[in-house]
Design an enzyme around this catalytic site. Structure first.
Site, PDB file in Angstrom:
ATOM      1  N   THR A  77     -68.907  98.144 -41.921  1.00  0.00           N
ATOM      2  CA  THR A  77     -68.350  97.092 -41.076  1.00  0.00           C
ATOM      3  C   THR A  77     -69.209  96.974 -39.550  1.00  0.00           C
ATOM      4  O   THR A  77     -69.811  97.785 -38.966  1.00  0.00           O
ATOM      5  CB  THR A  77     -66.930  97.066 -40.607  1.00  0.00           C
ATOM      6  OG1 THR A  77     -66.589  98.319 -40.066  1.00  0.00           O
ATOM      7  CG2 THR A  77     -66.018  97.047 -41.881  1.00  0.00           C
ATOM      8  N   TRP A 123     -69.838  95.323 -35.494  1.00  0.00           N
ATOM      9  CA  TRP A 123     -69.009  95.685 -34.131  1.00  0.00           C
ATOM     10  C   TRP A 123     -68.538  94.294 -33.670  1.00  0.00           C
ATOM     11  O   TRP A 123     -67.666  94.335 -32.573  1.00  0.00           O
ATOM     12  CB  TRP A 123     -70.140  95.947 -33.068  1.00  0.00           C
ATOM     13  CG  TRP A 123     -71.347  95.248 -33.110  1.00  0.00           C
ATOM     14  CD1 TRP A 123     -72.551  95.283 -33.739  1.00  0.00           C
ATOM     15  CD2 TRP A 123     -71.441  93.951 -32.512  1.00  0.00           C
ATOM     16  NE1 TRP A 123     -73.311  94.328 -33.541  1.00  0.00           N
ATOM     17  CE2 TRP A 123     -72.728  93.274 -32.856  1.00  0.00           C
ATOM     18  CE3 TRP A 123     -70.614  93.129 -31.569  1.00  0.00           C
ATOM     19  CZ2 TRP A 123     -73.026  92.082 -32.125  1.00  0.00           C
ATOM     20  CZ3 TRP A 123     -71.014  91.673 -31.040  1.00  0.00           C
ATOM     21  CH2 TRP A 123     -72.436  91.427 -31.570  1.00  0.00           C
ATOM     22  N   LYS A 169     -66.949 102.918 -42.851  1.00  0.00           N
ATOM     23  CA  LYS A 169     -67.872 103.292 -41.816  1.00  0.00           C
ATOM     24  C   LYS A 169     -68.048 102.004 -40.883  1.00  0.00           C
ATOM     25  O   LYS A 169     -68.483 101.123 -41.044  1.00  0.00           O
ATOM     26  CB  LYS A 169     -69.488 103.522 -42.385  1.00  0.00           C
ATOM     27  CG  LYS A 169     -70.231 104.184 -41.282  1.00  0.00           C
ATOM     28  CD  LYS A 169     -71.518 103.946 -41.458  1.00  0.00           C
ATOM     29  CE  LYS A 169     -71.993 102.810 -40.659  1.00  0.00           C
ATOM     30  NZ  LYS A 169     -72.016 102.415 -39.593  1.00  0.00           N
ATOM     31  N   SER A 223     -75.942  92.417 -41.030  1.00  0.00           N
ATOM     32  CA  SER A 223     -77.204  91.716 -40.884  1.00  0.00           C
ATOM     33  C   SER A 223     -77.604  91.366 -42.341  1.00  0.00           C
ATOM     34  O   SER A 223     -77.512  92.286 -43.168  1.00  0.00           O
ATOM     35  CB  SER A 223     -78.184  92.240 -40.122  1.00  0.00           C
ATOM     36  OG  SER A 223     -78.567  93.639 -40.666  1.00  0.00           O
ATOM     37  N   THR A 224     -78.486  90.385 -42.546  1.00  0.00           N
ATOM     38  CA  THR A 224     -79.278  90.013 -43.593  1.00  0.00           C
ATOM     39  C   THR A 224     -79.975  91.058 -44.157  1.00  0.00           C
ATOM     40  O   THR A 224     -80.070  91.667 -45.401  1.00  0.00           O
ATOM     41  CB  THR A 224     -79.620  88.728 -43.640  1.00  0.00           C
ATOM     42  OG1 THR A 224     -78.809  87.737 -43.257  1.00  0.00           O
ATOM     43  CG2 THR A 224     -80.188  88.138 -45.082  1.00  0.00           C
ATOM     44  N   GLY A 278     -78.010  94.345 -45.424  1.00  0.00           N
ATOM     45  CA  GLY A 278     -77.481  93.684 -46.681  1.00  0.00           C
ATOM     46  C   GLY A 278     -78.581  93.630 -47.920  1.00  0.00           C
ATOM     47  O   GLY A 278     -78.136  94.157 -48.822  1.00  0.00           O
ATOM     48  N   GLU A 306     -70.969  90.083 -46.885  1.00  0.00           N
ATOM     49  CA  GLU A 306     -71.004  88.909 -45.817  1.00  0.00           C
ATOM     50  C   GLU A 306     -72.063  89.030 -44.764  1.00  0.00           C
ATOM     51  O   GLU A 306     -72.175  89.970 -44.000  1.00  0.00           O
ATOM     52  CB  GLU A 306     -69.805  89.253 -45.104  1.00  0.00           C
ATOM     53  CG  GLU A 306     -68.502  88.982 -45.718  1.00  0.00           C
ATOM     54  CD  GLU A 306     -68.340  87.585 -46.507  1.00  0.00           C
ATOM     55  OE1 GLU A 306     -69.067  86.707 -46.268  1.00  0.00           O
ATOM     56  OE2 GLU A 306     -67.504  87.512 -47.452  1.00  0.00           O
ATOM     57  N   CYS A 320     -70.568  85.272 -37.273  1.00  0.00           N
ATOM     58  CA  CYS A 320     -71.662  84.782 -38.210  1.00  0.00           C
ATOM     59  C   CYS A 320     -71.203  83.223 -38.622  1.00  0.00           C
ATOM     60  O   CYS A 320     -71.917  82.572 -39.160  1.00  0.00           O
ATOM     61  CB  CYS A 320     -71.791  85.563 -39.483  1.00  0.00           C
ATOM     62  SG  CYS A 320     -69.987  85.803 -40.051  1.00  0.00           S
ATOM     63  N   GLU A 334     -80.310  83.623 -36.004  1.00  0.00           N
ATOM     64  CA  GLU A 334     -78.844  83.511 -35.623  1.00  0.00           C
ATOM     65  C   GLU A 334     -78.774  83.902 -34.198  1.00  0.00           C
ATOM     66  O   GLU A 334     -79.669  84.871 -34.016  1.00  0.00           O
ATOM     67  CB  GLU A 334     -78.111  84.577 -36.567  1.00  0.00           C
ATOM     68  CG  GLU A 334     -76.775  84.160 -36.514  1.00  0.00           C
ATOM     69  CD  GLU A 334     -76.088  85.091 -37.448  1.00  0.00           C
ATOM     70  OE1 GLU A 334     -76.761  86.112 -38.186  1.00  0.00           O
ATOM     71  OE2 GLU A 334     -74.735  84.765 -37.885  1.00  0.00           O
ATOM     72  N   ILE A 335     -78.290  83.165 -33.390  1.00  0.00           N
ATOM     73  CA  ILE A 335     -78.426  83.286 -31.740  1.00  0.00           C
ATOM     74  C   ILE A 335     -77.654  84.395 -31.666  1.00  0.00           C
ATOM     75  O   ILE A 335     -77.638  85.500 -30.829  1.00  0.00           O
ATOM     76  CB  ILE A 335     -77.629  82.087 -31.166  1.00  0.00           C
ATOM     77  CG1 ILE A 335     -78.876  80.793 -31.596  1.00  0.00           C
ATOM     78  CG2 ILE A 335     -77.812  82.144 -29.556  1.00  0.00           C
ATOM     79  CD1 ILE A 335     -78.406  79.470 -30.763  1.00  0.00           C
TER      80      ILE A 335
HETATM   81  P1  ADP Z   1     -75.763  93.951 -36.483  1.00  0.00           P
HETATM   82  O1  ADP Z   1     -77.074  93.586 -36.305  1.00  0.00           O
HETATM   83  O2  ADP Z   1     -74.776  92.917 -36.305  1.00  0.00           O
HETATM   84  O3  ADP Z   1     -75.357  95.325 -35.627  1.00  0.00           O
HETATM   85  P2  ADP Z   1     -76.039  95.739 -38.863  1.00  0.00           P
HETATM   86  O4  ADP Z   1     -76.356  94.873 -40.247  1.00  0.00           O
HETATM   87  O5  ADP Z   1     -77.288  96.261 -38.133  1.00  0.00           O
HETATM   88  O6  ADP Z   1     -75.583  94.268 -37.848  1.00  0.00           O
HETATM   89  O7  ADP Z   1     -74.801  96.490 -38.635  1.00  0.00           O
HETATM   90  C1  ADP Z   1     -74.076  96.244 -39.303  1.00  0.00           C
HETATM   91  C2  ADP Z   1     -73.197  97.633 -40.003  1.00  0.00           C
HETATM   92  O8  ADP Z   1     -74.238  98.210 -40.619  1.00  0.00           O
HETATM   93  C3  ADP Z   1     -73.051  98.545 -38.826  1.00  0.00           C
HETATM   94  O9  ADP Z   1     -71.924  99.364 -39.149  1.00  0.00           O
HETATM   95  C4  ADP Z   1     -74.123  99.525 -38.845  1.00  0.00           C
HETATM   96  O10 ADP Z   1     -73.951 100.670 -38.706  1.00  0.00           O
HETATM   97  C5  ADP Z   1     -74.290  99.533 -40.364  1.00  0.00           C
HETATM   98  N1  ADP Z   1     -75.757 100.045 -40.959  1.00  0.00           N
HETATM   99  C6  ADP Z   1     -77.039  99.596 -40.162  1.00  0.00           C
HETATM  100  N2  ADP Z   1     -77.999  99.998 -40.842  1.00  0.00           N
HETATM  101  C7  ADP Z   1     -77.518 100.629 -41.953  1.00  0.00           C
HETATM  102  C8  ADP Z   1     -77.950 101.333 -42.979  1.00  0.00           C
HETATM  103  N3  ADP Z   1     -79.451 101.620 -43.227  1.00  0.00           N
HETATM  104  N4  ADP Z   1     -77.450 101.705 -44.212  1.00  0.00           N
HETATM  105  C9  ADP Z   1     -76.030 101.892 -43.826  1.00  0.00           C
HETATM  106  N5  ADP Z   1     -75.362 101.014 -42.989  1.00  0.00           N
HETATM  107  C10 ADP Z   1     -76.010 100.542 -41.945  1.00  0.00           C
END
Ligand code: ADP
Length: 480
Positions: free
Chosen positions: A161, A163, A187, A241-242, A245, A262, A296, A382-383
């Site tokens: 998830t 923040w 997590k 983030s995409t 994802g 998502e 988002c 995305e801003i």
């Molecule tokens: P944002 O840019 O909104 O922080 P992220 O995709 O970086 O979006 O983060 C969303 C979630 O994905 C957070 O819980 C982050 O710790 C987790 N995350 C980031 N990188 C990885 C990864 N390589 N594997 C698993 N989870 C990740």
């Protein structure tokens, strides 16, 4: 209220947790490492939280796997009863939970309190919805055959998830999964783990059996890789983030898991000459400045027809000037700090705002830009901040083309008083969520999810159970 008294209040309620939860036990990282969690408004350290990795993640998966047999065998009524206790505890602790959200995420505390209700509403919706999760009886193809469809929980679910709504996002993911009998390892974001940990504490207090709900955080890629590599984890649900994802999707192929994603949006708001100005400004302000623009579904591209453009820009600028930026615990504040720096806006003309706020650090001024064009970075990225970028269009066709000219397809908004246009445009745009003359439209009872690269699957609504269920075709032969 100041941050120190809020922390004291959360601690008194026993909701300030800094360890991971594995098999019903609060655990330090095995090597004792911790990481710091900050208050984004002040930069102060709020907590040192267990910094876990692969080993802890694998143990959490093992305990979720062990708990699956008994949890999935409970009746839906038995599971719902436990989840209802959890819901009641969340509501009873709305104040402390809301404050904790503000402490680690920065949003105005009224939004923090509201986020608790958003999260709790997911729990309530799914503990009820699962009671209507029926299978099928298929008309037999032979006289002595009986054919059925059963729906069964997929198994252990790995949830990751973000923040921006740290409490609500956690509940949104685990509620449907747990309601239909799955066990979970979650997590949360390392930027904001505290409110999710408080939710975990309340799960224990509600009597959710050990191992059904586990939480680990620390080295995100290590934990993510452990989820992906384990054949025991049968579904991954992710909001973020995409880019991450896509990595998770590729990784999930190793063990062919179910995935629900998502991912990022790039929401257009399409404002037509025949829109009601007051309704439009109100709708846009609510969804754009919710969580300081850090969602988002936040409108990213404000497409405005030329006849209404100047009138609308003036009304919007006036509304934006009424916003108050400040610390989340201060009276009357509508905009907290950002978690990150705001987006770039080179080339466009600034009507109001456009720079770091005088409070410094992570605070940014609510901003209106005009004369934005499709080739500017702000139109394609995305801003995730309090910036409204206005772009002119002439015709409906042009607006539809601009709206669809994106790899993202999460939310889109239409403002018009013309019923035919509303229906035409709503059908033509490639978005999973469409709001007409309205702003903040998500609800636990409505499907939330994107077209194109904004994701896979739907959260909320009766469809929200599908990502956590296997369909089993059962055929009984020689029955007569
Ligand atoms: P944002 O840019 O909104 O922080 P992220 O995709 O970086 O979006 O983060 C969303 C979630 O994905 C957070 O819980 C982050 O710790 C987790 N995350 C980031 N990188 C990885 C990864 N390589 N594997 C698993 N989870 C990740």
């Amino acid at each position: 209220m100041d941050p120190q008294s809020a922390i004291a209040q959360v601690k008194r309620a026993g909701l300030f947790r800094t360890q991971g939860l594995i098999g019903g036990k609060w655990m330090d990282a095995y090597d004792g490492k911790t990481f710091e969690v900050y208050n984004p408004a002040t930069g102060e350290v709020l907590a040192n939280v267990a910094c876990m990795g692969k080993k802890e993640a694998n143990d959490a998966i093992a305990s979720a796997h062990a708990a699956f047999t008994s949890w999935s065998k409970l009746t839906t009524a038995e599971r719902s009863k436990l989840m209802r206790k959890w819901y009641d505890l969340l509501i009873a602790h709305q104040t402390e939970l809301g404050q904790l959200i503000t402490l680690e995420q920065g949003k105005p505390v009224a939004e923090g309190y509201n986020e608790v209700l958003i999260g709790a509403s997911c729990l309530e919706f799914f503990l009820e919805e699962v009671k209507h999760c029926y299978g099928d009886i298929i008309p037999q193809t032979q006289a002595d055959r009986r054919m059925f469809v059963l729906k069964q929980p997929v198994g252990v679910v790995g949830a990751i998830t973000p923040w921006n709504l740290p409490l609500a996002m956690a509940l949104r993911k685990v509620s449907p999964a747990m309601a239909c009998g799955c066990t979970v390892v979650i997590k949360p974001s390392e930027l904001t783990p505290l409110s999710a940990l408080a939710v975990a504490e309340l799960a224990l207090q509600a009597g959710i059996p050990p191992g059904v709900f586990n939480m680990v955080m620390g080295f995100a890629p290590e934990i993510g890789d452990a989820f992906l590599a384990s054949p025991k984890v049968r579904a991954i649900t992710f909001t973020g983030s995409t880019a991450v994802g896509k990595m998770l999707l590729a990784g999930a192929a190793q063990t062919v898991k179910k995935t629900s994603m998502e991912l990022g949006g790039n929401a257009p708001s399409m404002i037509f000459d025949d829109a009601d100005l007051e309704v439009t400004v109100k709708g846009l302000m609510i969804v754009k400045f919710f969580n300081c623009g850090q969602t988002c579904i936040s409108p990213n591209r404000i497409l405005v027809q030329e006849g209404i453009h100047d009138k609308f820009a003036a009304a919007l600028t006036k509304a934006v000037q009424t916003l108050r930026v400040g610390h989340g615990f201060d009276e009357g504040v509508t905009q907290g700090p950002l978690i990150n720096q705001a987006a770039l806006h080179k080339g466009a003309k600034v009507l109001v705002g456009g720079k770091r706020h005088s409070l410094g650090l992570t605070f940014y001024e609510p901003t209106v830009l005009v004369d934005v064009t499709s080739d500017m970075l702000i139109s394609s990225t995305e801003i995730f901040g309090p910036v409204l970028a206005l772009q002119r269009f002439k015709t409906e066709e042009e607006a539809i083309h601009l709206a669809n000219d994106s790899n993202a397809g999460l939310a889109g908004y239409i403002y018009t008083e013309n019923l035919r246009r509303c229906w035409r445009v709503a059908e033509a745009i490639e978005f999973g969520i469409v709001g007409v003359n309205d702003g903040l439209i998500p609800a636990a009872s409505a499907p939330f999810g994107g077209f194109k690269q904004s994701g896979l699957g739907r959260e909320g609504s009766k469809y929200g159970l599908d990502d956590f269920l296997e369909i089993k075709y059962l055929c009984l032969g020689n029955m007569v």
